[in-house]
Write an enzyme that holds these catalytic residues in place. Structure first.
Site, PDB file in Angstrom:
ATOM      1  N   ASP A   1      12.530 -16.307   1.103  1.00 52.80           N
ATOM      2  CA  ASP A   1      12.600 -17.386   2.093  1.00 52.80           C
ATOM      3  C   ASP A   1      14.053 -17.861   2.243  1.00 52.80           C
ATOM      4  O   ASP A   1      14.534 -18.107   3.349  1.00 52.80           O
ATOM      5  CB  ASP A   1      11.701 -18.539   1.642  1.00 52.80           C
ATOM      6  CG  ASP A   1      10.337 -18.031   1.235  1.00 52.80           C
ATOM      7  OD1 ASP A   1       9.544 -17.717   2.123  1.00 52.80           O
ATOM      8  OD2 ASP A   1      10.081 -17.882   0.017  1.00 52.80           O
TER       9      ASP A   1
ATOM     10  N   GLY B   1       3.646 -11.864  -6.691  1.00 57.00           N
ATOM     11  CA  GLY B   1       2.312 -11.735  -6.083  1.00 57.00           C
ATOM     12  C   GLY B   1       1.826 -13.073  -5.570  1.00 57.00           C
ATOM     13  O   GLY B   1       1.968 -14.100  -6.230  1.00 57.00           O
ATOM     14  N   ASN B   2       1.242 -13.076  -4.400  1.00 50.00           N
ATOM     15  CA  ASN B   2       0.838 -14.323  -3.735  1.00 50.00           C
ATOM     16  C   ASN B   2      -0.550 -14.814  -4.125  1.00 50.00           C
ATOM     17  O   ASN B   2      -1.395 -13.999  -4.461  1.00 50.00           O
ATOM     18  CB  ASN B   2       0.876 -14.110  -2.208  1.00 50.00           C
ATOM     19  CG  ASN B   2       2.288 -14.255  -1.693  1.00 50.00           C
ATOM     20  OD1 ASN B   2       3.018 -15.131  -2.106  1.00 50.00           O
ATOM     21  ND2 ASN B   2       2.666 -13.360  -0.786  1.00 50.00           N
TER      22      ASN B   2
ATOM     23  N   HIS C   1       5.947 -21.176  -1.430  1.00 48.45           N
ATOM     24  CA  HIS C   1       6.147 -19.955  -0.653  1.00 48.45           C
ATOM     25  C   HIS C   1       4.944 -19.795   0.283  1.00 48.45           C
ATOM     26  O   HIS C   1       3.994 -19.057   0.000  1.00 48.45           O
ATOM     27  CB  HIS C   1       6.285 -18.735  -1.566  1.00 48.45           C
ATOM     28  CG  HIS C   1       6.339 -17.447  -0.800  1.00 48.45           C
ATOM     29  ND1 HIS C   1       7.403 -17.124  -0.002  1.00 48.45           N
ATOM     30  CD2 HIS C   1       5.459 -16.425  -0.691  1.00 48.45           C
ATOM     31  CE1 HIS C   1       7.176 -15.949   0.570  1.00 48.45           C
ATOM     32  NE2 HIS C   1       6.000 -15.506   0.165  1.00 48.45           N
TER      33      HIS C   1
HETATM   34  N1  LIG Z   1       6.780 -14.078  -2.992  1.00 39.83           N
HETATM   35  C1  LIG Z   1       7.147 -13.345  -1.954  1.00 39.83           C
HETATM   36  O1  LIG Z   1       8.145 -13.662  -1.285  1.00 39.83           O
HETATM   37  C2  LIG Z   1       6.385 -12.097  -1.555  1.00 39.83           C
HETATM   38  C3  LIG Z   1       6.891 -11.263  -0.558  1.00 39.83           C
HETATM   39  C4  LIG Z   1       6.188 -10.108  -0.200  1.00 39.83           C
HETATM   40  C5  LIG Z   1       4.977  -9.829  -0.813  1.00 39.83           C
HETATM   41  N2  LIG Z   1       4.499 -10.666  -1.767  1.00 39.83           N
HETATM   42  C6  LIG Z   1       3.244 -10.373  -2.481  1.00 39.83           C
HETATM   43  O2  LIG Z   1       3.480  -9.372  -3.470  1.00 39.83           O
HETATM   44  C7  LIG Z   1       2.237  -8.750  -3.808  1.00 39.83           C
HETATM   45  C8  LIG Z   1       2.380  -7.235  -3.840  1.00 39.83           C
HETATM   46  O3  LIG Z   1       2.680  -6.740  -2.549  1.00 39.83           O
HETATM   47  P1  LIG Z   1       2.744  -5.171  -2.264  1.00 39.83           P
HETATM   48  O4  LIG Z   1       3.104  -5.024  -0.834  1.00 39.83           O
HETATM   49  O5  LIG Z   1       3.526  -4.460  -3.306  1.00 39.83           O
HETATM   50  O6  LIG Z   1       1.193  -4.808  -2.423  1.00 39.83           O
HETATM   51  P2  LIG Z   1       0.511  -3.400  -2.715  1.00 39.83           P
HETATM   52  O7  LIG Z   1      -0.937  -3.546  -2.446  1.00 39.83           O
HETATM   53  O8  LIG Z   1       1.265  -2.284  -2.090  1.00 39.83           O
HETATM   54  O9  LIG Z   1       0.719  -3.262  -4.294  1.00 39.83           O
HETATM   55  C9  LIG Z   1       0.077  -4.097  -5.196  1.00 39.83           C
HETATM   56  C10 LIG Z   1      -0.217  -3.252  -6.425  1.00 39.83           C
HETATM   57  O10 LIG Z   1      -0.743  -4.114  -7.398  1.00 39.83           O
HETATM   58  C11 LIG Z   1      -1.696  -3.393  -8.118  1.00 39.83           C
HETATM   59  N3  LIG Z   1      -2.544  -4.318  -8.846  1.00 39.83           N
HETATM   60  C12 LIG Z   1      -3.634  -5.007  -8.399  1.00 39.83           C
HETATM   61  N4  LIG Z   1      -4.160  -5.713  -9.404  1.00 39.83           N
HETATM   62  C13 LIG Z   1      -3.401  -5.496 -10.492  1.00 39.83           C
HETATM   63  C14 LIG Z   1      -3.482  -5.932 -11.846  1.00 39.83           C
HETATM   64  N5  LIG Z   1      -4.465  -6.752 -12.263  1.00 39.83           N
HETATM   65  N6  LIG Z   1      -2.529  -5.496 -12.708  1.00 39.83           N
HETATM   66  C15 LIG Z   1      -1.569  -4.656 -12.308  1.00 39.83           C
HETATM   67  N7  LIG Z   1      -1.472  -4.185 -11.048  1.00 39.83           N
HETATM   68  C16 LIG Z   1      -2.379  -4.603 -10.160  1.00 39.83           C
HETATM   69  C17 LIG Z   1      -2.418  -2.574  -7.048  1.00 39.83           C
HETATM   70  O11 LIG Z   1      -3.095  -1.458  -7.610  1.00 39.83           O
HETATM   71  C18 LIG Z   1      -1.256  -2.158  -6.162  1.00 39.83           C
HETATM   72  O12 LIG Z   1      -0.716  -0.905  -6.535  1.00 39.83           O
HETATM   73  C19 LIG Z   1       1.245  -9.279  -2.777  1.00 39.83           C
HETATM   74  O13 LIG Z   1       0.549 -10.363  -3.358  1.00 39.83           O
HETATM   75  C20 LIG Z   1       2.130  -9.792  -1.666  1.00 39.83           C
HETATM   76  O14 LIG Z   1       1.480 -10.781  -0.890  1.00 39.83           O
HETATM   77  C21 LIG Z   1       5.180 -11.777  -2.140  1.00 39.83           C
HETATM   78  O1  LIG Z   2       3.624 -13.494   3.942  1.00 36.95           O
HETATM   79  C1  LIG Z   2       3.092 -12.684   3.189  1.00 36.95           C
HETATM   80  O2  LIG Z   2       1.880 -12.631   2.966  1.00 36.95           O
HETATM   81  C2  LIG Z   2       3.971 -11.703   2.473  1.00 36.95           C
HETATM   82  C3  LIG Z   2       5.108 -12.366   1.826  1.00 36.95           C
HETATM   83  O3  LIG Z   2       4.732 -13.471   1.073  1.00 36.95           O
HETATM   84  C4  LIG Z   2       6.208 -12.691   2.781  1.00 36.95           C
HETATM   85  O4  LIG Z   2       6.644 -13.844   2.816  1.00 36.95           O
HETATM   86  O5  LIG Z   2       6.680 -11.767   3.460  1.00 36.95           O
END
Ligand SMILES: NC(=O)c1ccc[n+]([C@@H]2O[C@H](COP(=O)([O-])OP(=O)(O)OC[C@H]3O[C@@H](n4cnc5c(N)ncnc54)[C@H](O)[C@@H]3O)[C@@H](O)[C@H]2O)c1
Ligand SMILES: O=C(O)C[C@H](O)C(=O)O
Length: 326
Positions: A159, A130-131, A187
């Site tokens: 990445d 999560g970001n 990231h």
């Molecule tokens: N590091 C990376 O490379 C990378 C890549 C893609 C996405 N992400 C990040 O991953 C995260 C999730 O993305 P997604 O597309 O699955 O989002 P999404 O909104 O589809 O799912 C997130 C889920 O988290 C739940 N949630 C919110 N608060 C919570 C809590 N306190 N406890 C438990 N669950 C909770 C929500 O209800 C939702 O179902 C985002 O922050 C996104 O930016 C990171």
């Molecule tokens: O860039 C974003 O917000 C989503 C994720 O971290 C990504 O790199 O695809």
């Protein structure tokens, strides 16, 4: 058959988890001889959707799925857990930078860090997806003082994988031809994808590309890939993010490929002059269930400048959440 291990996934009803959970349960993450108990955390309003995901997991009849817990209580979700993938957070939408998410998501990770500290296995391996992932990992780590900080990591593998593909495509080679590439830092758009030490089919990568493509095309493409996916798909990357999470955990648990590097956001020990305690991505190798930072990489002035810029951003993110860092 081995005894089951416990794997906690937060945000388990979200987009990434919809790709992730099925692969964990199939053995793709921890091996095809390792049964898993999934401990799935969601916020209360998403529990009904989570129930649907759990029903689908049941309907796959995975031989390795030894149990499932669905809960909105972090203390239950992290109980005795061996692996935690912290995915649950608000994703960014079009036009947002990761910084905008800092305050929205920071509180989640202090609560979860405390729950990990109080309830998880002392050997837990934590991956924050999560970001903003690096700073969320820092918040969770600092809220878990009884757990070794090395056990908290942030996901940079997406990445890393993006950079592998860009370089392979440019040079007309395959992914497995590319070795020793690394993405340093955060990231975010300041990350530094570095091919100075990389080889492609045994040849020095920098000799196969020109500096202008490297600086003006490759680096920005990798840095901005998340935003490009959001623009194209109208939603943030999900299947590729899940795939990277599987790759990260698999390398950490089962070892990385001999002679190659992986990029992991890990607790800085001061290597390469990066401030101790930041969660910064370094070139790493994994073996025996542990990671280490590759030492002795010689960085030129261009690389040092990029590495420091992304370090500076991580310092600023840390300072912005100082009130959540015990
Ligand atoms: N590091 C990376 O490379 C990378 C890549 C893609 C996405 N992400 C990040 O991953 C995260 C999730 O993305 P997604 O597309 O699955 O989002 P999404 O909104 O589809 O799912 C997130 C889920 O988290 C739940 N949630 C919110 N608060 C919570 C809590 N306190 N406890 C438990 N669950 C909770 C929500 O209800 C939702 O179902 C985002 O922050 C996104 O930016 C990171
Ligand atoms: O860039 C974003 O917000 C989503 C994720 O971290 C990504 O790199 O695809």
């Amino acid at each position: 058959m081995k005894a089951p291990v416990r794997v906690t996934v937060t945000g388990a009803a979200g987009q990434i988890s919809y790709s992730l959970l099925f692969r964990i349960a199939s053995g793709a993450m921890l091996g095809e001889d390792q049964p898993v108990i999934l401990q799935l955390l969601e916020i209360t309003p998403a529990l009904e959707a989570l129930k649907g995901v759990a029903m689908e997991l049941d309907d796959c009849a995975f031989p390795l799925l030894a149990g499932m817990v669905c809960t909105d209580d972090p203390n239950v979700a992290f109980k005795d857990t061996d692996y935690a993938l912290l995915v649950g957070a608000r994703p960014r939408g079009p036009g947002m930078e990761r910084k905008d998410l800092l305050s929205a998501n920071a509180a989640i990770f202090s609560v979860q860090g405390k729950a990990i500290n109080d309830h998880a296995s002392r050997d837990i391996k934590v991956l924050v997806v999560g970001n903003p992932a690096n700073t969320n990992a820092l918040i969770a780590q600092r809220n878990a003082p009884d757990i070794n900080p090395r056990q908290f990591t942030a996901m940079m593998r997406l990445d890393h994988n993006r950079a592998l593909t860009q370089l392979a495509q440019k040079t007309g080679k395959t992914i497995s031809d590319v070795k020793n590439l690394v993405v340093w830092g955060n990231h975010s758009a300041t990350q530094y994808p570095d091919v100075h030490h990389a080889t492609v089919a045994g040849e020095d990568a920098m000799s196969l590309i020109d500096q202008s493509w490297y600086e003006n095309d490759f680096i920005p493409t990798v840095q901005q890939r998340g935003a490009a996916i959001i623009k194209a798909r109208g939603a943030s990357s999900a299947a590729s993010a899940a795939n990277a999470a599987i790759d990260h955990m698999r390398s950490w648990a089962l070892g990385s490929a001999e002679g190659d590097w992986v990029s992991m956001g890990v607790y800085s020990d001061g290597s390469y002059g990066i401030e101790k305690g930041l969660i910064y991505s370094f070139p790493c190798v994994c073996k025996n269930g542990d990671w280490e930072i590759v030492q002795g990489v010689e960085n030129n002035e261009f690389s040092k400048g990029r590495m420091q810029a992304t370090e500076q951003e991580l310092r600023e993110e840390r300072d912005a959440v100082a009130d959540l860092l015990p």
